[in-house]
Design a protein around this motif. Structure first.
Motif, PDB file in Angstrom:
ATOM      1  N   VAL A 196       4.862  -0.711   5.986  1.00  0.00           N
ATOM      2  CA  VAL A 196       3.419  -0.786   5.727  1.00  0.00           C
ATOM      3  C   VAL A 196       2.657  -0.615   7.038  1.00  0.00           C
ATOM      4  CG1 VAL A 196       1.535  -2.317   5.011  1.00  0.00           C
ATOM      5  CG2 VAL A 196       3.612  -2.153   3.625  1.00  0.00           C
TER       6      VAL A 196
ATOM      7  N   MET B 211      -2.355  -4.224  -5.046  1.00  0.00           N
ATOM      8  CA  MET B 211      -1.044  -4.236  -4.412  1.00  0.00           C
ATOM      9  C   MET B 211       0.092  -4.046  -5.419  1.00  0.00           C
ATOM     10  SD  MET B 211       0.265  -6.732  -1.472  1.00  0.00           S
ATOM     11  CE  MET B 211       1.717  -6.352  -0.526  1.00  0.00           C
TER      12      MET B 211
ATOM     13  N   SER C  52       0.049   2.383   4.837  1.00  0.00           N
ATOM     14  CA  SER C  52      -0.154   2.414   3.394  1.00  0.00           C
ATOM     15  C   SER C  52       0.875   1.529   2.715  1.00  0.00           C
ATOM     16  CB  SER C  52       0.022   3.850   2.879  1.00  0.00           C
ATOM     17  OG  SER C  52       0.098   3.870   1.464  1.00  0.00           O
ATOM     18  N   MET C  53       0.488   0.910   1.616  1.00  0.00           N
ATOM     19  CA  MET C  53       1.440   0.090   0.856  1.00  0.00           C
ATOM     20  C   MET C  53       2.364   0.973   0.013  1.00  0.00           C
ATOM     21  SD  MET C  53      -0.820  -3.210  -0.221  1.00  0.00           S
ATOM     22  CE  MET C  53      -2.273  -2.322  -0.735  1.00  0.00           C
ATOM     23  N   ASN C  54       2.124   2.279  -0.001  1.00  0.00           N
ATOM     24  CA  ASN C  54       2.997   3.205  -0.715  1.00  0.00           C
ATOM     25  C   ASN C  54       3.941   3.938   0.227  1.00  0.00           C
ATOM     26  OD1 ASN C  54       2.482   2.908  -3.498  1.00  0.00           O
ATOM     27  ND2 ASN C  54       0.461   3.802  -3.171  1.00  0.00           N
ATOM     28  N   TRP C  55       3.973   3.546   1.494  1.00  0.00           N
ATOM     29  CA  TRP C  55       4.870   4.112   2.515  1.00  0.00           C
ATOM     30  C   TRP C  55       4.755   5.632   2.613  1.00  0.00           C
ATOM     31  CZ3 TRP C  55       8.919   1.516  -0.866  1.00  0.00           C
ATOM     32  CH2 TRP C  55       8.836   0.143  -0.747  1.00  0.00           C
ATOM     33  N   GLU C  56       3.568   6.153   2.441  1.00  0.00           N
ATOM     34  CA  GLU C  56       3.370   7.609   2.496  1.00  0.00           C
ATOM     35  C   GLU C  56       3.223   8.095   3.901  1.00  0.00           C
ATOM     36  OE1 GLU C  56       0.042   8.087  -0.100  1.00  0.00           O
ATOM     37  OE2 GLU C  56       1.268   7.784  -1.858  1.00  0.00           O
TER      38      GLU C  56
ATOM     39  N   ASN D 115       0.187  -2.051  -7.701  1.00  0.00           N
ATOM     40  CA  ASN D 115       0.307  -0.631  -8.003  1.00  0.00           C
ATOM     41  C   ASN D 115       0.925   0.136  -6.847  1.00  0.00           C
ATOM     42  OD1 ASN D 115      -0.898  -0.986 -10.509  1.00  0.00           O
ATOM     43  ND2 ASN D 115      -2.946  -0.783  -9.633  1.00  0.00           N
ATOM     44  N   SER D 116       1.483  -0.583  -5.871  1.00  0.00           N
ATOM     45  CA  SER D 116       2.067   0.065  -4.703  1.00  0.00           C
ATOM     46  C   SER D 116       3.555  -0.234  -4.619  1.00  0.00           C
ATOM     47  CB  SER D 116       1.378  -0.431  -3.431  1.00  0.00           C
ATOM     48  OG  SER D 116       1.706  -1.792  -3.209  1.00  0.00           O
ATOM     49  N   ASN D 117       4.257   0.594  -3.854  1.00  0.00           N
ATOM     50  CA  ASN D 117       5.691   0.370  -3.633  1.00  0.00           C
ATOM     51  C   ASN D 117       5.928  -0.979  -2.965  1.00  0.00           C
ATOM     52  OD1 ASN D 117       6.205   2.937  -4.610  1.00  0.00           O
ATOM     53  ND2 ASN D 117       6.181   3.863  -2.585  1.00  0.00           N
ATOM     54  N   SER D 118       5.128  -1.281  -1.963  1.00  0.00           N
ATOM     55  CA  SER D 118       5.277  -2.523  -1.218  1.00  0.00           C
ATOM     56  C   SER D 118       5.062  -3.743  -2.114  1.00  0.00           C
ATOM     57  CB  SER D 118       4.285  -2.542  -0.056  1.00  0.00           C
ATOM     58  OG  SER D 118       4.400  -3.728   0.674  1.00  0.00           O
TER      59      SER D 118
END
Length: 97
Positions: free
Chosen positions: A88, A35, A93-97, A37-40
């Protein structure tokens, strides 16, 4: 009712809420695998640090300098965290992709 006592009690509640919610954000961001490593996760960790500091400040004499900004700060924190969770959930995705 004594206004000073009410202000002190309200400040103590605010400090506890800040500390608990900030620590929750930090633990959530660091406990989940990958986590951080993610934006969130990075947003949760950053906000967690800020809110923990806010909770600590509320227990010091510097709390008077916050004035009436204390409530709006916590409302802003909660709105950003809700937006984060919504992103999310929507993106999956925790990277909001």
């Amino acid at each position: 009712m004594d206004t000073m006592n009410t202000t002190d009690t309200t400040r103590q509640y605010g400090a506890v809420i800040g500390l608990v919610s900030g620590l929750y954000s930090l633990l959530s961001a660091t406990a989940s695998s990958g986590m951080m490593n993610s934006n969130s996760g990075l947003l949760m960790a950053l906000l967690g640090v800020i809110v923990v500091i806010y909770g600590v400040v509320l227990m010091t004499p510097y709390a008077d300098r916050l004035g009436h900004a204390s409530g709006p700060l916590m409302i802003g924190y909660s709105l950003v965290m809700l937006l984060n969770q919504a992103l999310v959930g929507v993106t999956g995705s925790m990277n909001w992709e």
